[in-house]
Design a protein around this motif. Structure first.
Motif, mmCIF file in Angstrom:
data_model
loop_
_atom_site.group_PDB
_atom_site.id
_atom_site.type_symbol
_atom_site.label_atom_id
_atom_site.label_comp_id
_atom_site.label_asym_id
_atom_site.label_seq_id
_atom_site.Cartn_x
_atom_site.Cartn_y
_atom_site.Cartn_z
ATOM 1 N N PHE A 1 -6.007 0.976 1.179
ATOM 2 C CA PHE A 1 -4.808 0.218 1.535
ATOM 3 C C PHE A 1 -3.620 0.988 0.968
ATOM 4 O O PHE A 1 -3.400 0.992 -0.237
ATOM 5 C CB PHE A 1 -4.916 -1.174 0.899
ATOM 6 C CG PHE A 1 -3.914 -2.181 1.369
ATOM 7 C CD1 PHE A 1 -4.232 -3.123 2.325
ATOM 8 C CD2 PHE A 1 -2.626 -2.201 0.838
ATOM 9 C CE1 PHE A 1 -3.316 -4.068 2.740
ATOM 10 C CE2 PHE A 1 -1.704 -3.139 1.253
ATOM 11 C CZ PHE A 1 -2.042 -4.076 2.206
ATOM 12 N N PHE A 2 -2.903 1.711 1.826
ATOM 13 C CA PHE A 2 -1.772 2.533 1.386
ATOM 14 C C PHE A 2 -0.534 1.651 1.243
ATOM 15 O O PHE A 2 -0.254 0.818 2.109
ATOM 16 C CB PHE A 2 -1.487 3.639 2.401
ATOM 17 C CG PHE A 2 -2.608 4.625 2.552
ATOM 18 C CD1 PHE A 2 -2.715 5.712 1.704
ATOM 19 C CD2 PHE A 2 -3.576 4.459 3.531
ATOM 20 C CE1 PHE A 2 -3.756 6.632 1.828
ATOM 21 C CE2 PHE A 2 -4.618 5.364 3.671
ATOM 22 C CZ PHE A 2 -4.705 6.448 2.815
ATOM 23 N N LEU A 3 0.210 1.849 0.170
ATOM 24 C CA LEU A 3 1.411 1.028 0.006
ATOM 25 C C LEU A 3 2.552 1.778 -0.658
ATOM 26 O O LEU A 3 2.353 2.777 -1.352
ATOM 27 C CB LEU A 3 1.098 -0.261 -0.754
ATOM 28 C CG LEU A 3 0.744 -0.218 -2.237
ATOM 29 C CD1 LEU A 3 1.999 -0.269 -3.099
ATOM 30 C CD2 LEU A 3 -0.149 -1.392 -2.597
ATOM 31 N N ASP A 4 3.738 1.272 -0.425
ATOM 32 C CA ASP A 4 4.957 1.807 -1.029
ATOM 33 C C ASP A 4 5.933 0.645 -1.174
ATOM 34 O O ASP A 4 5.955 -0.256 -0.321
ATOM 35 C CB ASP A 4 5.569 2.896 -0.140
ATOM 36 C CG ASP A 4 6.835 3.483 -0.738
ATOM 37 O OD1 ASP A 4 6.748 4.078 -1.832
ATOM 38 O OD2 ASP A 4 7.910 3.330 -0.128
ATOM 39 N N ILE A 5 6.695 0.637 -2.257
ATOM 40 C CA ILE A 5 7.672 -0.425 -2.448
ATOM 41 C C ILE A 5 9.077 0.153 -2.522
ATOM 42 O O ILE A 5 9.272 1.302 -2.916
ATOM 43 C CB ILE A 5 7.377 -1.262 -3.713
ATOM 44 C CG1 ILE A 5 7.550 -0.423 -4.991
ATOM 45 C CG2 ILE A 5 5.981 -1.852 -3.643
ATOM 46 C CD1 ILE A 5 7.411 -1.232 -6.284
ATOM 47 N N GLU A 6 10.038 -0.654 -2.109
ATOM 48 C CA GLU A 6 11.453 -0.298 -2.258
ATOM 49 C C GLU A 6 12.093 -1.323 -3.180
ATOM 50 O O GLU A 6 11.914 -2.541 -3.004
ATOM 51 C CB GLU A 6 12.158 -0.284 -0.901
ATOM 52 C CG GLU A 6 11.547 0.670 0.114
ATOM 53 C CD GLU A 6 11.474 2.107 -0.358
ATOM 54 O OE1 GLU A 6 12.312 2.510 -1.202
ATOM 55 O OE2 GLU A 6 10.578 2.841 0.108
ATOM 56 N N THR A 7 12.809 -0.823 -4.161
ATOM 57 C CA THR A 7 13.401 -1.686 -5.176
ATOM 58 C C THR A 7 14.901 -1.451 -5.276
ATOM 59 O O THR A 7 15.395 -0.368 -4.940
ATOM 60 C CB THR A 7 12.749 -1.440 -6.548
ATOM 61 O OG1 THR A 7 13.031 -0.095 -6.981
ATOM 62 C CG2 THR A 7 11.241 -1.625 -6.469
ATOM 63 N N CYS B 1 -3.646 2.490 -2.782
ATOM 64 C CA CYS B 1 -3.228 3.879 -2.952
ATOM 65 C C CYS B 1 -1.719 3.985 -2.786
ATOM 66 O O CYS B 1 -1.152 3.479 -1.819
ATOM 67 C CB CYS B 1 -3.936 4.773 -1.936
ATOM 68 S SG CYS B 1 -3.502 6.528 -2.080
ATOM 69 N N ALA B 2 -1.067 4.637 -3.748
ATOM 70 C CA ALA B 2 0.376 4.872 -3.681
ATOM 71 C C ALA B 2 0.672 6.188 -4.369
ATOM 72 O O ALA B 2 -0.135 6.703 -5.144
ATOM 73 C CB ALA B 2 1.147 3.729 -4.347
#
Length: 244
Positions: free
Chosen positions: A13-19, A120-121
């Motif tokens: 499960f690929f992920l990315d966050i924006e803060t 996964c990040a």
């Protein structure tokens, strides 16, 4: 591609966050948080840095879970289409209400078995994973099982980090996702904006959809880099499904 690798990536499960900074301006922090940011800024300031604490908060507050907040979470999974071609589906959650955003994300990953889900990040172990956990706890949201790490042995934690994979045990250097994309010949996700622009795009342009697009493209690059790190061909662009 071996059957073992095919089995492994089914659970990825690929992920990315924006803060962004927690508030649009330093003077909107309460007095206690201003004082605590002042201490943080003093430690961050180097050399002849002439920025005020307020300027540093707007520029760097997003990096720290105590002074920032999540506005977008992008995620994607690899799969095989009806022609048995490796494909990728990516979408994102975005919301000005952080608590709702985090609850939606929690509900999503809890659909998967916690003992099989591999998150996964890029730099995820230093940033994305702890940031999400900290912000959930700040909102009183119990952590999903897949993100409960306390008391676990290293080999019991299924999370993967493309930065860690690239380091091969070398802890001296940071390598950006964009640089890894460049060396693997993968198109950049930075055409429309970059990570440092997320706070002004959010507070000044009020363009959450622009941030969402950027986040989704970062997840696409992440997945392609992961494949490159395992000597696998990139997913063809026609096999990438971007959900608005």
């Amino acid at each position: 591609m071996t059957e073992e690798f095919r089995r492994r990536i089914r659970n990825l499960f690929f992920l990315d966050i924006e803060t962004v900074a927690s508030h649009p301006a330093y003077d909107q922090l309460d007095e206690r948080m201003q004082q605590l940011w002042d201490k943080k800024a003093d430690k961050l300031r180097k050399g002849d840095d002439q920025r005020t604490n307020a300027e540093m908060f707007y520029g760097q507050g997003a990096i720290y879970a105590e002074f920032g907040r999540v506005v977008c979470i992008g995620f994607g999974q690899l799969f095989w289409n009806e022609r048995d071609e490796l494909s990728f589906k990516v979408r994102s959650f975005a919301n000005t209400d952080e608590a709702t955003l985090l609850r939606d994300f929690k509900a999503l990953i809890e659909k998967y078995p916690a003992d099989q889900l591999i998150l996964c990040a890029h730099n995820g172990k230093e940033f994305d994973f702890p940031y999400l956990c900290r912000r959930m706890l700040i909102h009183g949201i119990a952590l999903p099982r897949a993100m409960q790490l306390a008391g676990k042995k290293p080999w019991e934690i299924l999370h993967q980090d493309t930065l860690e994979l690239w380091k091969f045990g070398d802890y001296k250097n940071y390598t950006s996702l964009d640089l890894l994309a460049a060396v693997f010949g993968i198109a950049s996700s930075k055409d429309e904006m970059s990570g440092g622009q997320v706070t002004p795009v959010f507070y000044e342009e009020n363009d959450l959809e622009k941030i969402s697009r950027y986040c989704r493209e970062d997840v696409v690059v992440l997945a392609q880099v992961y494949l490159g790190l395992h000597c696998q061909k990139a997913v063809a662009d026609e096999n990438i499904i971007r959900v608005e």
